[in-house]
Design a protein around this motif. Structure first.
Motif, PDB file in Angstrom:
ATOM      1  N   PRO A 144     -10.419  -1.284 -10.799  1.00  0.00           N
ATOM      2  CA  PRO A 144      -9.076  -1.571 -11.306  1.00  0.00           C
ATOM      3  C   PRO A 144      -8.160  -2.051 -10.189  1.00  0.00           C
ATOM      4  O   PRO A 144      -8.183  -1.498  -9.080  1.00  0.00           O
ATOM      5  N   VAL A 145      -7.368  -3.055 -10.458  1.00  0.00           N
ATOM      6  CA  VAL A 145      -6.517  -3.687  -9.435  1.00  0.00           C
ATOM      7  C   VAL A 145      -5.112  -3.892  -9.989  1.00  0.00           C
ATOM      8  O   VAL A 145      -4.949  -4.340 -11.129  1.00  0.00           O
ATOM      9  N   ARG A 146      -4.105  -3.575  -9.189  1.00  0.00           N
ATOM     10  CA  ARG A 146      -2.728  -3.919  -9.516  1.00  0.00           C
ATOM     11  C   ARG A 146      -2.369  -5.216  -8.798  1.00  0.00           C
ATOM     12  O   ARG A 146      -2.761  -5.420  -7.638  1.00  0.00           O
ATOM     13  N   VAL A 147      -1.592  -6.063  -9.468  1.00  0.00           N
ATOM     14  CA  VAL A 147      -1.202  -7.353  -8.900  1.00  0.00           C
ATOM     15  C   VAL A 147       0.300  -7.346  -8.641  1.00  0.00           C
ATOM     16  O   VAL A 147       1.102  -7.157  -9.564  1.00  0.00           O
ATOM     17  N   ILE A 148       0.662  -7.529  -7.379  1.00  0.00           N
ATOM     18  CA  ILE A 148       2.062  -7.493  -6.945  1.00  0.00           C
ATOM     19  C   ILE A 148       2.463  -8.902  -6.526  1.00  0.00           C
ATOM     20  O   ILE A 148       1.774  -9.538  -5.727  1.00  0.00           O
ATOM     21  N   ALA A 149       3.572  -9.393  -7.048  1.00  0.00           N
ATOM     22  CA  ALA A 149       4.072 -10.715  -6.682  1.00  0.00           C
ATOM     23  C   ALA A 149       5.313 -10.589  -5.824  1.00  0.00           C
ATOM     24  O   ALA A 149       6.135  -9.695  -6.016  1.00  0.00           O
ATOM     25  N   GLY A 158       5.378 -18.785  -1.254  1.00  0.00           N
ATOM     26  CA  GLY A 158       6.177 -19.391  -0.201  1.00  0.00           C
ATOM     27  C   GLY A 158       5.812 -20.852  -0.048  1.00  0.00           C
ATOM     28  O   GLY A 158       5.447 -21.518  -1.027  1.00  0.00           O
ATOM     29  N   THR A 159       5.915 -21.377   1.169  1.00  0.00           N
ATOM     30  CA  THR A 159       5.481 -22.746   1.431  1.00  0.00           C
ATOM     31  C   THR A 159       4.038 -22.909   0.985  1.00  0.00           C
ATOM     32  O   THR A 159       3.661 -23.906   0.350  1.00  0.00           O
ATOM     33  N   ALA A 160       3.216 -21.922   1.314  1.00  0.00           N
ATOM     34  CA  ALA A 160       1.884 -21.784   0.735  1.00  0.00           C
ATOM     35  C   ALA A 160       1.910 -20.594  -0.211  1.00  0.00           C
ATOM     36  O   ALA A 160       2.742 -19.694  -0.068  1.00  0.00           O
ATOM     37  N   ALA A 161       1.020 -20.604  -1.183  1.00  0.00           N
ATOM     38  CA  ALA A 161       0.844 -19.429  -2.044  1.00  0.00           C
ATOM     39  C   ALA A 161      -0.350 -18.661  -1.491  1.00  0.00           C
ATOM     40  O   ALA A 161      -1.437 -19.226  -1.340  1.00  0.00           O
ATOM     41  N   THR A 162      -0.140 -17.399  -1.161  1.00  0.00           N
ATOM     42  CA  THR A 162      -1.228 -16.585  -0.630  1.00  0.00           C
ATOM     43  C   THR A 162      -1.574 -15.477  -1.607  1.00  0.00           C
ATOM     44  O   THR A 162      -0.694 -14.886  -2.237  1.00  0.00           O
ATOM     45  N   HIS A 222       0.825  -1.211   0.000  1.00  0.00           N
ATOM     46  CA  HIS A 222       0.000   0.000   0.000  1.00  0.00           C
ATOM     47  C   HIS A 222       0.860   1.263   0.000  1.00  0.00           C
ATOM     48  O   HIS A 222       0.499   2.268  -0.613  1.00  0.00           O
ATOM     49  N   ALA A 223       2.005   1.202   0.669  1.00  0.00           N
ATOM     50  CA  ALA A 223       2.898   2.361   0.696  1.00  0.00           C
ATOM     51  C   ALA A 223       3.492   2.654  -0.680  1.00  0.00           C
ATOM     52  O   ALA A 223       3.789   3.805  -1.003  1.00  0.00           O
ATOM     53  N   ALA A 224       3.648   1.605  -1.484  1.00  0.00           N
ATOM     54  CA  ALA A 224       4.309   1.765  -2.787  1.00  0.00           C
ATOM     55  C   ALA A 224       3.338   1.977  -3.945  1.00  0.00           C
ATOM     56  O   ALA A 224       3.744   2.472  -5.001  1.00  0.00           O
ATOM     57  N   HIS A 225       2.079   1.617  -3.756  1.00  0.00           N
ATOM     58  CA  HIS A 225       1.122   1.644  -4.868  1.00  0.00           C
ATOM     59  C   HIS A 225      -0.211   2.228  -4.427  1.00  0.00           C
ATOM     60  O   HIS A 225      -0.668   1.986  -3.309  1.00  0.00           O
ATOM     61  N   HIS A 226      -0.846   2.956  -5.333  1.00  0.00           N
ATOM     62  CA  HIS A 226      -2.170   3.517  -5.064  1.00  0.00           C
ATOM     63  C   HIS A 226      -3.251   2.537  -5.518  1.00  0.00           C
ATOM     64  O   HIS A 226      -3.018   1.669  -6.355  1.00  0.00           O
ATOM     65  N   GLY A 227      -4.434   2.698  -4.970  1.00  0.00           N
ATOM     66  CA  GLY A 227      -5.579   1.915  -5.423  1.00  0.00           C
ATOM     67  C   GLY A 227      -5.648   0.538  -4.809  1.00  0.00           C
ATOM     68  O   GLY A 227      -4.945   0.211  -3.848  1.00  0.00           O
ATOM     69  N   ASP A 228      -6.522  -0.286  -5.390  1.00  0.00           N
ATOM     70  CA  ASP A 228      -6.722  -1.644  -4.902  1.00  0.00           C
ATOM     71  C   ASP A 228      -5.607  -2.559  -5.392  1.00  0.00           C
ATOM     72  O   ASP A 228      -5.130  -2.420  -6.532  1.00  0.00           O
ATOM     73  N   LEU A 229      -5.219  -3.506  -4.535  1.00  0.00           N
ATOM     74  CA  LEU A 229      -4.088  -4.378  -4.835  1.00  0.00           C
ATOM     75  C   LEU A 229      -4.420  -5.831  -4.540  1.00  0.00           C
ATOM     76  O   LEU A 229      -5.199  -6.132  -3.633  1.00  0.00           O
ATOM     77  N   ILE A 230      -3.805  -6.718  -5.304  1.00  0.00           N
ATOM     78  CA  ILE A 230      -3.742  -8.136  -4.959  1.00  0.00           C
ATOM     79  C   ILE A 230      -2.261  -8.470  -4.805  1.00  0.00           C
ATOM     80  O   ILE A 230      -1.472  -8.229  -5.719  1.00  0.00           O
ATOM     81  N   VAL A 231      -1.898  -8.987  -3.640  1.00  0.00           N
ATOM     82  CA  VAL A 231      -0.507  -9.363  -3.371  1.00  0.00           C
ATOM     83  C   VAL A 231      -0.419 -10.881  -3.371  1.00  0.00           C
ATOM     84  O   VAL A 231      -1.086 -11.547  -2.579  1.00  0.00           O
ATOM     85  N   VAL A 232       0.400 -11.406  -4.275  1.00  0.00           N
ATOM     86  CA  VAL A 232       0.585 -12.848  -4.378  1.00  0.00           C
ATOM     87  C   VAL A 232       1.971 -13.191  -3.841  1.00  0.00           C
ATOM     88  O   VAL A 232       2.978 -12.709  -4.353  1.00  0.00           O
ATOM     89  N   HIS A 236       6.120 -16.215 -18.122  1.00  0.00           N
ATOM     90  CA  HIS A 236       5.089 -17.009 -18.794  1.00  0.00           C
ATOM     91  C   HIS A 236       3.671 -16.606 -18.428  1.00  0.00           C
ATOM     92  O   HIS A 236       2.717 -17.322 -18.716  1.00  0.00           O
ATOM     93  N   THR A 237       3.522 -15.461 -17.778  1.00  0.00           N
ATOM     94  CA  THR A 237       2.189 -14.930 -17.512  1.00  0.00           C
ATOM     95  C   THR A 237       2.263 -13.414 -17.462  1.00  0.00           C
ATOM     96  O   THR A 237       3.287 -12.852 -17.066  1.00  0.00           O
ATOM     97  N   GLN A 238       1.182 -12.783 -17.893  1.00  0.00           N
ATOM     98  CA  GLN A 238       1.098 -11.324 -17.868  1.00  0.00           C
ATOM     99  C   GLN A 238       0.275 -10.834 -16.676  1.00  0.00           C
ATOM    100  O   GLN A 238      -0.098  -9.673 -16.606  1.00  0.00           O
ATOM    101  N   VAL A 239       0.011 -11.713 -15.731  1.00  0.00           N
ATOM    102  CA  VAL A 239      -0.909 -11.373 -14.648  1.00  0.00           C
ATOM    103  C   VAL A 239      -0.308 -10.406 -13.629  1.00  0.00           C
ATOM    104  O   VAL A 239      -1.037  -9.666 -12.973  1.00  0.00           O
ATOM    105  N   PHE A 240       1.023 -10.367 -13.514  1.00  0.00           N
ATOM    106  CA  PHE A 240       1.661  -9.511 -12.509  1.00  0.00           C
ATOM    107  C   PHE A 240       1.982  -8.136 -13.075  1.00  0.00           C
ATOM    108  O   PHE A 240       2.546  -8.015 -14.164  1.00  0.00           O
ATOM    109  N   ASP A 241       1.654  -7.098 -12.318  1.00  0.00           N
ATOM    110  CA  ASP A 241       2.048  -5.745 -12.705  1.00  0.00           C
ATOM    111  C   ASP A 241       3.465  -5.443 -12.240  1.00  0.00           C
ATOM    112  O   ASP A 241       4.162  -4.643 -12.859  1.00  0.00           O
ATOM    113  N   SER A 242       3.887  -6.052 -11.134  1.00  0.00           N
ATOM    114  CA  SER A 242       5.267  -5.900 -10.686  1.00  0.00           C
ATOM    115  C   SER A 242       5.638  -7.064  -9.773  1.00  0.00           C
ATOM    116  O   SER A 242       4.769  -7.696  -9.171  1.00  0.00           O
ATOM    117  N   ILE A 243       6.949  -7.330  -9.711  1.00  0.00           N
ATOM    118  CA  ILE A 243       7.480  -8.358  -8.819  1.00  0.00           C
ATOM    119  C   ILE A 243       8.423  -7.662  -7.846  1.00  0.00           C
ATOM    120  O   ILE A 243       9.366  -6.988  -8.261  1.00  0.00           O
TER     121      ILE A 243
END
Length: 263
Positions: free
Chosen positions: A217-222, A132-136, A119-129, A233-240
């Motif tokens: 609109p949602v940004r996706v952060i991995a 790890g041991t589990a994928a959240t 949230h500190a780095a990006h504006h708006g709604d976010l999905i953080v992927v 191999h995927t375009q789903v992430f806006d940034s890693i």
């Protein structure tokens, strides 16, 4: 400098942070039986290899999802660095964000820290992927509130379960298949396709469903050690952002430190 410790189920990451810059990071397998003395020997050697002394560490903050590992990490801070460690989510180091879910006390420290940093780095709604041991898959709304998410088996966990349960299947490396075909011609190729492209399909499918439910609109952060495995191999992430959890720890420490100084 700040020593930020992110204790996950598989690995513990130790990062040396100078102001807002991560100047060094080291990773060790998580073992709740490992003592403070063992951590100290290992860390002292790594600091020395980088030309640094233990005295450079002036503060310690710990974020952990492994309760049994916490005590020895706190002892490490007090015995070898002469400081009382802050523990993310406890006491003065409360997360300071809304945990808008049914059971806020069950939200893992890593997920809250990721929300703070994202949230500190990006504006708006976010999905953080976080891989790890589990994928959240976590939703952080435009106000910075944690709104909930999804927990799925991590890709290594999925592969381990497959190999363990099927006696004749070989153990394979986690990597992108050499060919783009999804019709494998031998057992190893079929496993690579199933694990890798199956995981890509899961990521894309879950993110698409989450976006549809959010309705804005949602940004996706991995983040996480395996995030870079999928980015080509995927375009789903806006940034890693590999260091999202450590960044969250550093931000939480600064906020707590400033609040204490002001008080």
């Amino acid at each position: 400098m700040l020593l930020a410790i992110d204790a996950g189920n598989t690995n513990i990451v130790f990062a040396l942070v100078d102001d807002e810059t991560i100047v060094a990071r080291w990773r060790i397998a998580t073992d709740p039986r490992r003592t403070a003395d063992e951590y100290a020997v290992w860390l002292s050697q790594l600091l020395a290899l980088g030309g640094r002394d233990r005295a450079v560490v002036e503060a310690v903050i710990i974020g952990t999802v492994v309760p049994r590992a916490l005590h020895n990490l706190e002892v490490l801070a007090s015995k070898y660095f002469g400081v009382e460690a802050l523990v993310a989510g406890r006491g003065a180091a409360t997360f300071g964000i809304a945990l808008d879910v049914e059971e806020p006390h069950t939200v893992g420290a890593d997920r809250a820290l990721n929300a703070i940093a994202a949230h500190a780095a990006h504006h708006g709604d976010l999905i953080v992927v976080d891989f790890g041991t589990a994928a959240t898959f976590d939703v952080v709304d435009y106000t910075g509130a944690y709104k909930g998410g999804i927990i799925a088996p991590g890709i290594n966990l999925s592969l381990d379960a497959l190999v363990t349960a099927a006696a004749k299947l070989p153990r394979i490396a986690i990597e992108a298949p050499a060919s783009k075909t999804v019709i494998g011609r031998n057992t190893a190729d079929q496993m690579h396709i199933g694990i890798y492209w199956g995981y890509i399909a899961m990521i894309e499918g879950l993110v698409a469903r989450m976006k549809a439910e959010i309705g804005r609109p949602v940004r996706v952060i991995a983040t996480g050690g395996l995030a870079i495995l999928f980015e080509k191999h995927t375009q789903v992430f806006d940034s890693i952002e590999q260091d999202l959890t450590i960044t969250g720890l550093a931000m939480l420490w600064r906020r707590t430190h400033i609040s204490a100084a002001t008080y």
